[in-house]
Scaffold this active site. Structure first.
Site, PDB file in Angstrom:
ATOM      1  N   LYS A 186      15.015  33.883 -55.596  1.00  0.00           N
ATOM      2  CA  LYS A 186      15.675  35.448 -54.483  1.00  0.00           C
ATOM      3  C   LYS A 186      14.487  35.907 -56.138  1.00  0.00           C
ATOM      4  O   LYS A 186      14.921  37.410 -55.711  1.00  0.00           O
ATOM      5  CB  LYS A 186      17.115  35.225 -55.244  1.00  0.00           C
ATOM      6  CG  LYS A 186      17.652  34.305 -54.591  1.00  0.00           C
ATOM      7  CD  LYS A 186      19.389  34.385 -54.721  1.00  0.00           C
ATOM      8  CE  LYS A 186      20.196  33.372 -54.386  1.00  0.00           C
ATOM      9  NZ  LYS A 186      21.438  33.376 -54.547  1.00  0.00           N
ATOM     10  N   ASP A 208       8.187  36.064 -60.147  1.00  0.00           N
ATOM     11  CA  ASP A 208       9.266  37.239 -60.918  1.00  0.00           C
ATOM     12  C   ASP A 208       8.554  36.573 -62.629  1.00  0.00           C
ATOM     13  O   ASP A 208       8.207  37.491 -63.223  1.00  0.00           O
ATOM     14  CB  ASP A 208      10.430  36.983 -61.037  1.00  0.00           C
ATOM     15  CG  ASP A 208      11.394  35.375 -61.125  1.00  0.00           C
ATOM     16  OD1 ASP A 208      10.358  34.588 -60.848  1.00  0.00           O
ATOM     17  OD2 ASP A 208      12.457  35.272 -60.556  1.00  0.00           O
ATOM     18  N   ASP A 221       7.710  30.251 -67.032  1.00  0.00           N
ATOM     19  CA  ASP A 221       8.607  30.255 -67.932  1.00  0.00           C
ATOM     20  C   ASP A 221       7.926  28.678 -67.982  1.00  0.00           C
ATOM     21  O   ASP A 221       6.159  29.033 -68.984  1.00  0.00           O
ATOM     22  CB  ASP A 221       9.767  29.888 -67.678  1.00  0.00           C
ATOM     23  CG  ASP A 221      10.197  29.045 -68.977  1.00  0.00           C
ATOM     24  OD1 ASP A 221      10.611  30.220 -70.403  1.00  0.00           O
ATOM     25  OD2 ASP A 221      11.827  28.672 -68.372  1.00  0.00           O
ATOM     26  N   ASP A 229      18.339  37.170 -62.493  1.00  0.00           N
ATOM     27  CA  ASP A 229      19.820  37.045 -62.963  1.00  0.00           C
ATOM     28  C   ASP A 229      19.810  36.110 -64.489  1.00  0.00           C
ATOM     29  O   ASP A 229      19.047  35.121 -65.083  1.00  0.00           O
ATOM     30  CB  ASP A 229      20.143  36.458 -61.500  1.00  0.00           C
ATOM     31  CG  ASP A 229      19.702  34.393 -61.900  1.00  0.00           C
ATOM     32  OD1 ASP A 229      18.591  34.481 -61.732  1.00  0.00           O
ATOM     33  OD2 ASP A 229      20.585  33.536 -61.546  1.00  0.00           O
ATOM     34  N   ARG A 261      20.852  41.033 -61.042  1.00  0.00           N
ATOM     35  CA  ARG A 261      19.724  41.107 -60.328  1.00  0.00           C
ATOM     36  C   ARG A 261      19.392  42.720 -60.132  1.00  0.00           C
ATOM     37  O   ARG A 261      18.139  43.107 -59.462  1.00  0.00           O
ATOM     38  CB  ARG A 261      19.744  40.859 -59.362  1.00  0.00           C
ATOM     39  CG  ARG A 261      19.729  39.271 -59.121  1.00  0.00           C
ATOM     40  CD  ARG A 261      19.124  38.036 -58.010  1.00  0.00           C
ATOM     41  NE  ARG A 261      19.653  36.564 -58.342  1.00  0.00           N
ATOM     42  CZ  ARG A 261      18.422  36.055 -58.480  1.00  0.00           C
ATOM     43  NH1 ARG A 261      17.813  36.196 -59.086  1.00  0.00           N
ATOM     44  NH2 ARG A 261      19.144  34.416 -58.761  1.00  0.00           N
TER      45      ARG A 261
HETATM   46  P1  IMP Z   1       9.430  27.737 -65.147  1.00  0.00           P
HETATM   47  O1  IMP Z   1       8.025  28.398 -64.524  1.00  0.00           O
HETATM   48  O2  IMP Z   1       9.282  26.697 -63.952  1.00  0.00           O
HETATM   49  O3  IMP Z   1       9.857  26.891 -65.965  1.00  0.00           O
HETATM   50  O4  IMP Z   1      11.029  28.707 -64.490  1.00  0.00           O
HETATM   51  C1  IMP Z   1      10.207  30.066 -63.641  1.00  0.00           C
HETATM   52  C2  IMP Z   1      11.540  29.760 -63.028  1.00  0.00           C
HETATM   53  O5  IMP Z   1      12.838  30.213 -64.574  1.00  0.00           O
HETATM   54  C3  IMP Z   1      11.672  32.064 -62.214  1.00  0.00           C
HETATM   55  O6  IMP Z   1      11.140  31.831 -61.343  1.00  0.00           O
HETATM   56  C4  IMP Z   1      12.930  32.450 -62.958  1.00  0.00           C
HETATM   57  O7  IMP Z   1      13.762  32.040 -61.051  1.00  0.00           O
HETATM   58  C5  IMP Z   1      13.459  31.630 -64.388  1.00  0.00           C
HETATM   59  N1  IMP Z   1      13.292  32.143 -65.106  1.00  0.00           N
HETATM   60  C6  IMP Z   1      12.873  31.357 -66.487  1.00  0.00           C
HETATM   61  N2  IMP Z   1      12.631  32.815 -67.673  1.00  0.00           N
HETATM   62  C7  IMP Z   1      13.823  33.690 -67.043  1.00  0.00           C
HETATM   63  C8  IMP Z   1      14.505  34.251 -67.979  1.00  0.00           C
HETATM   64  O8  IMP Z   1      13.783  34.833 -69.081  1.00  0.00           O
HETATM   65  N3  IMP Z   1      14.854  35.113 -67.604  1.00  0.00           N
HETATM   66  C9  IMP Z   1      15.888  35.084 -65.686  1.00  0.00           C
HETATM   67  N4  IMP Z   1      14.955  33.893 -65.185  1.00  0.00           N
HETATM   68  C10 IMP Z   1      13.787  32.596 -65.408  1.00  0.00           C
HETATM   69 MG    MG Z   2      11.977  32.947 -59.912  1.00  0.00          MG
END
Ligand code: IMP
Ligand code: MG
Length: 185
Positions: A49, A105, A108, A164, A170
Site C-alpha cells: 500500500k 515507496d 530498505d 506507515d 499514511r
Molecule cells: P525491503 O527493501 O524488502 O527491506 O523492504 C522495503 C519495504 O519495507 C518498504 O516497501 C516498506 O513497506 C518497508 N519499510 C522499510 N523501511 C521503512 C520505513 O522507514 N518506513 C516505513 N516502511 C518501511
Molecule cells: Mg512497501
C-alpha cells in the site's frame, strides 16, 4: 465510550521532507520518466500500500500515455533465497512484451524488489525499471539498484506520504521521523 484521539502529526519528531520538497522532486523525476518512455506506453505498477500516494502524484505529473496496475507483495526472510516473496495481489495485466515501471515507496534491505523484479522478468516483459521515492542504501542485504530514486536518506524509520508504522500515518502529507516514544509504548 471515551477515546483519546491523538492528532496524527503529534507523534512526529521532525519533518524530514516537506510536501513542497517532495512535490518538486516528484515532478523532476516524472519529467525524466517522460523522456525515457517517449513513444512507448509503459505499464506503471503501484506496489501497495505504501506507494499509493507517490504513485498518484507521479503518474499525474507524467505526460506520456501510460497504463496502470496494482500489486501487493511482502517479503519475509533475508538473502537471495527464492520463494521469499508473498504475492497477496497480483497484476491483472499480461506484461509480456510490455515496458514495466515499478513504483515503490522505499527500498530498505532490497529483498522485496529483488524478488519482485525476478518474478516480473520471468513473464517476458520488454523492460522492467524501478522508480523509488526513498532509498536507504546503508541497509541493503541484496544487490538492488533502482533506475530512479527521488531521495536517498539516512537509516531512520520514516512515515507519511503513504508510508506507515503499524498501518498508521499514511495520510500525512509530508515524510516524517516518528517520536521514539511511539516505538517504546
Ligand atoms: P525491503 O527493501 O524488502 O527491506 O523492504 C522495503 C519495504 O519495507 C518498504 O516497501 C516498506 O513497506 C518497508 N519499510 C522499510 N523501511 C521503512 C520505513 O522507514 N518506513 C516505513 N516502511 C518501511
Ligand atoms: Mg512497501
Amino acid at each position: 465510550m471515551t477515546m483519546t484521539l491523538t492528532k496524527t502529526d503529534e507523534n512526529v519528531e521532525r519533518v524530514m521532507l516537506s510536501e513542497e520538497e517532495i512535490g518538486r522532486r516528484v515532478r523532476e523525476v516524472a519529467a525524466q520518466l517522460d523522456r525515457l518512455y517517449e513513444n512507448r506506453r509503459p505499464l506503471v505498477v503501484c506496489i501497495l500500500k505504501g506507494s499509493v500516494i507517490f504513485f498518484s502524484d507521479l503518474i499525474r505529473s507524467m505526460k506520456t500515455p501510460l497504463e496502470i496496475d496494482f500489486m501487493a507483495v511482502s517479503s519475509y526472510g533475508t538473502g537471495t533465497e527464492s520463494g521469499r516473496l508473498k504475492v497477496t495481489k497480483d497484476l491483472t495485466t499480461d506484461i509480456s512484451g510490455r515496458d514495466v515501471l515499478i513504483v515503490e515507496d522505499i527500498i530498505d534491505s532490497g529483498n522485496t524488489l529483488y524478488h519482485l523484479k525476478k518474478l516480473l522478468n520471468s513473464r517476458a516483459p520488454s523492460s522492467v525499471n524501478i522508480v523509488t521515492l526513498l532509498d536507504k542504501p546503508e541497509r541493503r542485504e541484496v544487490p538492488m539498484e533502482p533506475e530512479y530514486t527521488c531521495f536517498v536518506i539516512e537509516d531512520e524509520f520514516v512515515v507519511g506520504y503513504g508510508m506507515d508504522y503499524a498501518e498508521e500515518y499514511r495520510n500525512l502529507p509530508y515524510i516524517g521521523v516518528l517520536k521514539r516514544s511511539v516505538y517504546e509504548k
